[in-house]
Structures are given as structure tokens and as C-alpha cells.
Design a protein around this motif. Sequence first.
Motif, PDB file in Angstrom:
ATOM      1  N   ARG A 116       0.746  -1.221   0.116  1.00 16.47           N
ATOM      2  CA  ARG A 116       0.125  -0.195  -0.073  1.00 16.47           C
ATOM      3  C   ARG A 116       0.808   1.339   0.087  1.00 16.47           C
ATOM      4  O   ARG A 116       0.594   2.207  -0.748  1.00 16.47           O
ATOM      5  N   ARG A 117       1.843   1.310   0.880  1.00 14.90           N
ATOM      6  CA  ARG A 117       2.692   2.307   0.777  1.00 14.90           C
ATOM      7  C   ARG A 117       3.599   2.529  -0.493  1.00 14.90           C
ATOM      8  O   ARG A 117       3.897   3.684  -0.927  1.00 14.90           O
ATOM      9  N   TYR A 118       3.695   1.486  -1.185  1.00 11.50           N
ATOM     10  CA  TYR A 118       4.564   1.413  -2.314  1.00 11.50           C
ATOM     11  C   TYR A 118       3.719   2.177  -3.636  1.00 11.50           C
ATOM     12  O   TYR A 118       4.030   3.125  -4.193  1.00 11.50           O
ATOM     13  N   ILE A 119       2.554   1.742  -3.398  1.00  9.69           N
ATOM     14  CA  ILE A 119       1.322   2.297  -4.397  1.00  9.69           C
ATOM     15  C   ILE A 119       1.339   3.958  -4.286  1.00  9.69           C
ATOM     16  O   ILE A 119       1.281   4.598  -4.956  1.00  9.69           O
ATOM     17  N   THR A 130       9.102   7.416   6.747  1.00 16.31           N
ATOM     18  CA  THR A 130       8.389   6.171   7.215  1.00 16.31           C
ATOM     19  C   THR A 130       8.342   5.273   6.271  1.00 16.31           C
ATOM     20  O   THR A 130       8.492   3.792   6.571  1.00 16.31           O
ATOM     21  N   TYR A 131       8.575   5.523   5.020  1.00 17.27           N
ATOM     22  CA  TYR A 131       8.818   4.502   4.180  1.00 17.27           C
ATOM     23  C   TYR A 131       9.575   3.621   4.015  1.00 17.27           C
ATOM     24  O   TYR A 131       9.745   2.484   3.977  1.00 17.27           O
ATOM     25  N   ILE A 132      10.836   4.503   4.349  1.00 17.27           N
ATOM     26  CA  ILE A 132      11.967   3.762   4.447  1.00 17.27           C
ATOM     27  C   ILE A 132      12.315   2.796   5.591  1.00 17.27           C
ATOM     28  O   ILE A 132      12.787   1.791   5.588  1.00 17.27           O
ATOM     29  N   LYS A 133      11.589   3.202   6.675  1.00 15.82           N
ATOM     30  CA  LYS A 133      11.536   2.454   7.938  1.00 15.82           C
ATOM     31  C   LYS A 133      10.722   1.237   7.691  1.00 15.82           C
ATOM     32  O   LYS A 133      11.192  -0.099   8.021  1.00 15.82           O
ATOM     33  N   LYS A 134       9.681   1.333   6.759  1.00 13.02           N
ATOM     34  CA  LYS A 134       8.824  -0.060   6.446  1.00 13.02           C
ATOM     35  C   LYS A 134       9.653  -0.766   5.611  1.00 13.02           C
ATOM     36  O   LYS A 134       9.326  -2.115   5.492  1.00 13.02           O
ATOM     37  N   LEU A 135      10.587  -0.223   4.640  1.00 16.06           N
ATOM     38  CA  LEU A 135      11.359  -1.010   3.577  1.00 16.06           C
ATOM     39  C   LEU A 135      12.360  -1.828   4.610  1.00 16.06           C
ATOM     40  O   LEU A 135      12.620  -2.972   4.284  1.00 16.06           O
ATOM     41  N   LEU A 136      13.021  -1.254   5.470  1.00 17.08           N
ATOM     42  CA  LEU A 136      13.747  -1.919   6.428  1.00 17.08           C
ATOM     43  C   LEU A 136      13.191  -3.340   7.036  1.00 17.08           C
ATOM     44  O   LEU A 136      13.724  -4.091   7.192  1.00 17.08           O
ATOM     45  N   ILE A 137      11.980  -2.950   7.464  1.00 19.07           N
ATOM     46  CA  ILE A 137      10.966  -4.128   8.164  1.00 19.07           C
ATOM     47  C   ILE A 137      10.934  -5.291   7.039  1.00 19.07           C
ATOM     48  O   ILE A 137      10.960  -6.524   7.332  1.00 19.07           O
ATOM     49  N   LEU A 138      10.564  -4.750   6.085  1.00 21.03           N
ATOM     50  CA  LEU A 138      10.485  -5.828   5.059  1.00 21.03           C
ATOM     51  C   LEU A 138      11.935  -6.690   4.585  1.00 21.03           C
ATOM     52  O   LEU A 138      11.668  -7.841   4.625  1.00 21.03           O
ATOM     53  N   VAL A 139      12.806  -5.770   4.490  1.00 20.67           N
ATOM     54  CA  VAL A 139      14.096  -6.613   4.304  1.00 20.67           C
ATOM     55  C   VAL A 139      14.338  -7.525   5.453  1.00 20.67           C
ATOM     56  O   VAL A 139      14.766  -8.590   5.315  1.00 20.67           O
ATOM     57  N   LYS A 140      14.195  -7.302   6.880  1.00 24.50           N
ATOM     58  CA  LYS A 140      14.558  -8.105   7.836  1.00 24.50           C
ATOM     59  C   LYS A 140      13.483  -9.234   7.914  1.00 24.50           C
ATOM     60  O   LYS A 140      13.923 -10.379   8.377  1.00 24.50           O
ATOM     61  N   LYS A 141      12.136  -9.042   7.550  1.00 26.63           N
ATOM     62  CA  LYS A 141      11.358 -10.204   7.352  1.00 26.63           C
ATOM     63  C   LYS A 141      11.878 -11.223   6.226  1.00 26.63           C
ATOM     64  O   LYS A 141      11.924 -12.337   6.610  1.00 26.63           O
ATOM     65  N   ILE A 193      15.064   4.047  -4.981  1.00 20.52           N
ATOM     66  CA  ILE A 193      14.308   3.503  -3.743  1.00 20.52           C
ATOM     67  C   ILE A 193      13.007   2.598  -4.394  1.00 20.52           C
ATOM     68  O   ILE A 193      12.824   1.445  -3.896  1.00 20.52           O
ATOM     69  N   LEU A 194      12.262   3.269  -5.228  1.00 24.26           N
ATOM     70  CA  LEU A 194      11.308   2.480  -5.833  1.00 24.26           C
ATOM     71  C   LEU A 194      11.514   1.507  -6.693  1.00 24.26           C
ATOM     72  O   LEU A 194      10.544   0.450  -6.732  1.00 24.26           O
ATOM     73  N   SER A 195      12.669   1.538  -7.583  1.00 24.88           N
ATOM     74  CA  SER A 195      12.956   0.316  -8.174  1.00 24.88           C
ATOM     75  C   SER A 195      13.479  -0.875  -7.416  1.00 24.88           C
ATOM     76  O   SER A 195      13.058  -1.876  -7.609  1.00 24.88           O
ATOM     77  N   TYR A 196      14.206  -0.503  -6.415  1.00 23.00           N
ATOM     78  CA  TYR A 196      14.588  -1.430  -5.177  1.00 23.00           C
ATOM     79  C   TYR A 196      13.340  -2.052  -4.545  1.00 23.00           C
ATOM     80  O   TYR A 196      13.167  -3.300  -4.494  1.00 23.00           O
ATOM     81  N   SER A 197      12.360  -1.418  -4.357  1.00 22.33           N
ATOM     82  CA  SER A 197      11.186  -1.696  -3.494  1.00 22.33           C
ATOM     83  C   SER A 197      10.410  -2.659  -4.545  1.00 22.33           C
ATOM     84  O   SER A 197       9.711  -3.966  -4.266  1.00 22.33           O
ATOM     85  N   GLU A 198      10.370  -2.480  -5.862  1.00 24.14           N
ATOM     86  CA  GLU A 198       9.620  -3.308  -6.845  1.00 24.14           C
ATOM     87  C   GLU A 198      10.558  -4.403  -7.149  1.00 24.14           C
ATOM     88  O   GLU A 198       9.715  -5.451  -6.942  1.00 24.14           O
ATOM     89  N   PHE A 199      11.547  -4.380  -7.106  1.00 19.99           N
ATOM     90  CA  PHE A 199      12.472  -5.763  -7.085  1.00 19.99           C
ATOM     91  C   PHE A 199      11.905  -6.907  -5.963  1.00 19.99           C
ATOM     92  O   PHE A 199      11.834  -7.960  -6.075  1.00 19.99           O
ATOM     93  N   LEU A 200      12.043  -6.021  -4.650  1.00 20.27           N
ATOM     94  CA  LEU A 200      11.852  -6.899  -3.621  1.00 20.27           C
ATOM     95  C   LEU A 200      10.299  -7.476  -3.526  1.00 20.27           C
ATOM     96  O   LEU A 200      10.011  -8.536  -3.198  1.00 20.27           O
TER      97      LEU A 200
END
Length: 224
Positions: A116-119, A130-141, A193-200
Motif C-alpha cells: 500500500r505504501r509503495y502504491i 516512514t517508507y524507508i523504515k517500513k522497507l527496512l522491516i520488509l528486508v528484515k522479514k 528506492i522505488l526500483s529496489y522496492s519493486e524488485f523486493l
Amino acid sequence: LLNLTLGGSGGKGNIIKNWSDLDIYVVLKKYDILKVVEFMKSIEEFRIHVGTTFYTINEVKNNFLDVKTFIMCYEKQNYNVNPTLYGQDVFNTINHEELIEMEYKNFPNVLHDFRRRYIEALKSNKIEKTYIKKLLILVKKILNVYYGIFIYGYKDSFEELNRILKFDEKLTEMESFDIMEVIDNMEGNKDKILSYSEFLLKYIEKNVDRKEERKWEKELVLGR
């Protein structure tokens, strides 16, 4: 008041200037809303944001905790981090296998929140802190659930995942994503950032049934 525990980046000595918050876990004999409000007013006097999580001792003894708290306890018990600031350590011992299972079950919540945040980021063409913080949580998961690796901090977490992706997916472009560079200039690194998010997100979609049982070695957490 029975216990104050410092978690998050502060509890691990990974504070990033002008970026990190403080996370404090508070355990009470019983939940007194007036005293909680008084406590919250007192910490609002500090210039840094302090995130607080309150529990009663009965909740703690019955492991009635959220996933973030379970992770904090596991890190505290195994890696000499997340210090007790006041009182005694009242948290139960956390089992590694149970924690991984809990992380796996919580993964969809993290994934859908990030989607949702990516969209929203694509629509607004703006990246919030906050987007970067959530990206970190996704990476940790991804590290926790797919590889059984618990790791601290932005730099170490992203470097570890990029190392794995380079090995497993043969993605040399992952080397160029430097999270510390991104934090210093979010606006200038918006496309990256968006490109990296899309890949993940695509990586998770492709590996949704992947839940590997790998030996978790301490040096993977503290040695990188």
C-alpha cells in the motif's frame, strides 16, 4: 513500574543521527491510564521521538506480546543488546523456532502494508521517512523468514540481503543500492528506492512458498 527496556536501534547502539527514534518497552504491575498519560507527557519534553510499548506483568508472563516485542526479547537474550534501563528482566525466554514461525505468520501483514505504501509513493512520487523504515522491516522479514538470519541496523541488514540476492539471484545491480546513501538524500534517490522496492515485492511474490530451514549462526548477525 517494574521494567523499562530500551529496544530498537538505540538498544543495539546503531543510532543514526537525525534519523533514529528511541523504542522503550514498559512493564507495569497494572495498567493505570492516568499514570501512563503522565509518563507520555514527560517523554514528550525530549526533542527525539520516543516510541513506547506498554505491557502489564500478567501480559508479559503469558507471552501476550506483539511480534516486535518477541524479536526484541530474542535479541536481548541471545546477543547482549536491548538493555534493561530500570527494574529486572521480566520477559520469558523466547524459543527460536517459535519466533520464526511467528515471523512467517506476520509476514503477510508487513507485505500488504508495504504494498500500500509503495502504491502511494508511486502516486505521489514522494518518499517519506516512514517508507524507508517500513522497507527496512520488509528486508528484515525476508532475512528472518527465508534465511533464518536476525541482523541489526540499516547498513548491515541491507548489505546482508544484497549479498544473498547477488549469490542466489545473480543480481549484481543490488550492489549499487546503498541504504546509507539513500537516507542522506531520499529525494535524489527516489527512483532507486522505488526500483529496489519493486524488485523486493516481485522477489517475495516469486518465493511466496519458500520457507527454508537454515542453521542460524551467530556470526551472521554480529560478524558483518
